[in-house]
Design a protein around this motif. Structure first.
Motif, PDB file in Angstrom:
ATOM      1  N   UNK A 133      50.838  45.514  51.521  1.00  0.00           N
ATOM      2  CA  UNK A 133      50.239  44.119  51.291  1.00  0.00           C
ATOM      3  C   UNK A 133      48.688  44.134  50.917  1.00  0.00           C
ATOM      4  N   UNK A 142      48.812  45.250  47.202  1.00  0.00           N
ATOM      5  CA  UNK A 142      49.005  44.044  46.545  1.00  0.00           C
ATOM      6  C   UNK A 142      47.890  43.031  46.426  1.00  0.00           C
ATOM      7  N   UNK A 143      46.951  43.080  47.250  1.00  0.00           N
ATOM      8  CA  UNK A 143      45.973  42.105  47.449  1.00  0.00           C
ATOM      9  C   UNK A 143      44.693  42.589  46.319  1.00  0.00           C
ATOM     10  N   UNK A 144      44.949  43.942  46.292  1.00  0.00           N
ATOM     11  CA  UNK A 144      43.769  44.703  45.553  1.00  0.00           C
ATOM     12  C   UNK A 144      44.258  44.511  44.166  1.00  0.00           C
ATOM     13  N   UNK A 145      45.446  44.683  43.822  1.00  0.00           N
ATOM     14  CA  UNK A 145      45.977  44.408  42.401  1.00  0.00           C
ATOM     15  C   UNK A 145      45.677  43.084  41.790  1.00  0.00           C
ATOM     16  N   UNK A 146      45.883  42.157  42.738  1.00  0.00           N
ATOM     17  CA  UNK A 146      45.395  40.650  41.863  1.00  0.00           C
ATOM     18  C   UNK A 146      43.871  40.579  41.920  1.00  0.00           C
ATOM     19  N   UNK A 147      43.230  41.411  42.472  1.00  0.00           N
ATOM     20  CA  UNK A 147      41.907  41.453  42.437  1.00  0.00           C
ATOM     21  C   UNK A 147      40.965  41.131  43.504  1.00  0.00           C
ATOM     22  N   UNK A 148      41.604  40.918  44.785  1.00  0.00           N
ATOM     23  CA  UNK A 148      40.830  40.725  46.146  1.00  0.00           C
ATOM     24  C   UNK A 148      39.946  41.892  46.570  1.00  0.00           C
ATOM     25  N   UNK A 149      38.851  41.719  46.689  1.00  0.00           N
ATOM     26  CA  UNK A 149      37.970  43.054  46.891  1.00  0.00           C
ATOM     27  C   UNK A 149      38.349  43.632  48.365  1.00  0.00           C
ATOM     28  N   UNK A 194      36.498  42.088  51.152  1.00  0.00           N
ATOM     29  CA  UNK A 194      37.141  40.825  51.805  1.00  0.00           C
ATOM     30  C   UNK A 194      38.603  41.118  52.602  1.00  0.00           C
ATOM     31  N   UNK A 206      39.536  40.133  56.630  1.00  0.00           N
ATOM     32  CA  UNK A 206      40.670  39.391  56.955  1.00  0.00           C
ATOM     33  C   UNK A 206      41.101  40.059  58.202  1.00  0.00           C
ATOM     34  N   UNK A 235      39.851  53.502  48.327  1.00  0.00           N
ATOM     35  CA  UNK A 235      40.237  52.338  47.593  1.00  0.00           C
ATOM     36  C   UNK A 235      41.634  52.278  47.531  1.00  0.00           C
ATOM     37  N   UNK A 246      43.361  50.835  45.426  1.00  0.00           N
ATOM     38  CA  UNK A 246      43.940  50.728  44.185  1.00  0.00           C
ATOM     39  C   UNK A 246      44.213  52.186  43.624  1.00  0.00           C
TER      40      UNK A 246
END
Lengths: 404, 217
Positions: free
Chosen positions: A311, A314-321, A324, A328, A401, A403
């Motif tokens: 998860x 996935x969030x890293x791939x769409x650009x969420x740092x 952040x 969460x 990271x 990514x």
């Protein structure tokens, strides 16, 4: 972000509930045991310090102290009222307060004494009973509330489980809540206790022979005398002098009475020593439970975070740092921690209420509104322990990271 | 405009892919064809800042993004690039709306979600969990997530790779339809889809000299 964190928690509902239950149960046990043991200690010592001595019949000194100060158990017996006169005549004595416990009203015990015994207690309504007028009664807060009593009401007492006496007592005062055993007692002038039985005889009521004898015994007798010495240094002398077998004449009959004088603080210290040992056992068990929970929380949290790696990626791939994302997960665990400690606190108060009824029957009042500072510290500690594994995990993740 | 200059990527197995300098013009639709391992996806990942090139540069509207920090690249990607992944990259346990609203974490405005979902026929399923959707439906959700922020550039890595041709073709039609007036670069191995694009670039050396000149792996 908060909304997302909450939704994420709902997705992992089972794990979330298990973690909350686990933290809640251990924390509630920890603060409940701390609170109960401290309330007992505080309650036992607070009353004991008012009196230098308690003079009463020979027997269990603990029973004498507990009965006289906390209305627990039955009185050891009676001693002549003349002992009080003797004590008052002693120049070393500041005051001597008689104490007699005989009848009951709806299960609430009647105590015959003087207004000195209620010194420092506030009245919610009405006035104190008159030390020279019989059959006036001041009832405790719980008695008034439970029995819906108001000023001017008449109440009928009874001896033990027996029939009610025919002489009514007039409610003249209701004590303000004390969060102590005083809330469950009816107080009247000492002579009322004696005279209520005399009235029965005058009215020619049929009594069992044994009961009649018991009643007669109450006349000019008291269960104990609470003594305040002028100087704490003389308490020991008084104790030695008033622990004796002596002859007294009561209603024309001379008999020998075995009397003991006890120092309530010393008795309470002994009681507390036993309590302290139990307290240490409880603390020890609590520490074990908390440590086990730290382990469980850490492992479950780390496994959860490991399971969330996909998860996170996935969030890293769409650009969420990463910052952040870490936030969460910290919010999620903070919510879990907050819920857990709030529920633990609520559960501990429910525990206090549940235990309160039982404790009350033993003369110990547990007040659900009493909060000790260490309880807050413990809950804050649990909250921190809960978010610590996530914090460590997020710090590690920030370095490698998602990514990469 | 996206410009790549002297771009090369070296992998752990020592394989090196070199790319010819190239300029992707604004508002055109490109399809990159080529067999697996020829470096199509790697190019998209370097252009979007997901990975860094071993050497060379990527310029987007004249701004070099390769030398930026990872945080800046992420920030640039989420705000300016719509990226559609072959395996959708959706959170299976969450609903369609939740998967799109995840962008709000970075302050992205997702108010256009309903309109896009309606365009792609997914609006009535907006509260369904991703795990309850078919492959085609999942890809439509991924398209909505990529387009909702109204980016100027859309990159799609094998968007039909997990779909049968019929569904895949429909998805491509819809994607090109909703990507009008945007730069769309799609990586695919399916030559049957080329008719929907303005420029076809064959990275396998089959139809385009671009590949022959640039790829010296």
């Amino acid at each position: 972000m908060l909304k997302f964190a909450i939704k994420n928690l709902f997705i992992k509902m089972v794990q979330t509930i298990l973690i909350v239950l686990s933290i809640m149960a251990s924390s509630a046990v920890a603060i409940l045991s701390y609170n109960v043991s401290n309330q007992i200690s505080d309650g036992l010592t607070s009353n004991a310090q008012y009196y230098s001595l308690i003079v009463g019949p020979s027997g269990s000194s603990t029973q004498l102290a507990m009965n006289t100060m906390y209305f627990t158990d039955d009185p050891l017996g009676t001693i002549p009222y003349a002992v009080k006169t003797e004590l008052e005549a002693d120049s070393r004595v500041k005051s001597a307060i008689p104490f007699a416990m005989a009848d009951q009203y709806n299960g609430y015990r009647m105590v015959g004494t003087t207004t000195d015994y209620l010194e420092g207690k506030e009245l919610k309504s009405g006035a104190m009973f008159d030390n020279t007028t019989v059959f006036e009664v001041v009832v405790g807060y719980t008695v008034a509330k439970t029995c819906s009593l108001k000023i001017g009401d008449s109440i009928y007492t009874s001896h033990s489980e027996g029939e009610e006496h025919h002489t009514p007592f007039k409610v003249v005062g209701i004590l303000d809540r004390t969060y102590s055993s005083f809330d469950n007692i009816c107080f009247t002038q000492l002579r009322s206790i004696w005279e209520v039985h005399e009235h029965e005889h005058e009215e020619g009521e049929e009594h069992e022979h044994e009961e009649e004898h018991e009643h007669e015994d109450m006349n000019e007798m008291v269960c104990a005398i609470l003594v305040k010495a002028k100087n704490p240094g003389v308490a020991m002398q008084l104790k030695d002098e008033f622990t004796k077998i002596a002859s007294y004449t009561v209603e024309g009959e001379t008999k020998q009475y075995s009397i003991q004088a006890i120092e309530p603080m010393s008795i309470m210290r002994n009681v507390l020593e036993d309590t302290d040992q139990n307290q240490y056992i409880i603390y020890g068990l609590t520490v074990v439970v908390v440590l086990m929970n730290i382990l469980v929380i850490s492992v479950v949290t780390l496994l959860n975070m490991k399971a969330s790696e996909k998860e996170i990626k996935l969030m890293r791939l769409i650009g969420i740092s990463m910052g952040k994302i870490n936030l969460i997960y910290l919010i999620q665990n903070a919510i879990i921690g907050l819920f857990s400690v709030v529920l633990a606190f609520g559960l501990s108060r429910l525990g206090l209420l549940a235990m309160g009824t039982y404790a009350l029957s033993k003369g110990v009042v547990l007040n659900g509104s009493v909060i000790y500072f260490p309880e807050i510290i413990l809950l804050v500690g649990v909250f921190i322990i809960n978010i610590l594994p996530t914090l460590i995990w997020t710090l590690v993740q920030s370095r490698k990271d998602g990514l990469k | 405009m996206i410009e790549i200059k002297g771009l090369a990527k070296k992998f752990k197995n020592e394989l090196v892919i070199n790319y010819k300098d190239y300029k992707f013009e604004d508002n055109k639709k490109y399809i990159l064809l080529g067999a697996s391992g020829c470096g199509k996806s790697t190019l998209l990942n370097m252009m979007s800042g997901i990975i860094s090139p071993t050497r060379g540069q990527v310029f987007i509207d004249g701004k070099e993004i390769t030398s930026e920090s990872q945080h800046a690249k992420d920030s640039f990607r989420i705000k300016n690039i719509g990226y559609i992944f072959q395996d959708f990259k959706l959170i299976e346990e969450m609903t369609i709306m939740d998967n799109i609203n995840v962008l709000r974490i970075e302050g992205i405005d997702t108010s256009g979600t309903a309109e896009l979902l309606k365009k792609l026929g997914m609006y009535n399923k907006r509260n369904k969990k991703i795990k309850e959707l078919s492959g085609g439906e999942k890809q439509r959700v991924a398209i909505v997530r990529a387009l909702v922020k109204n980016p100027d550039i859309i990159l799609a890595d094998e968007p039909t790779g997990n779909l049968n041709f019929s569904i895949g073709e429909t998805v491509i039609k819809e994607l090109t339809e909703v990507s009008k007036a945007k730069t769309l670069i799609v990586v695919s191995h399916d030559e049957r889809l080329t008719k929907y694009f303005d420029v076809v670039i064959n990275m396998n050396g089959m139809t385009s000299s671009y590949e022959e000149e640039t790829k010296n792996a």
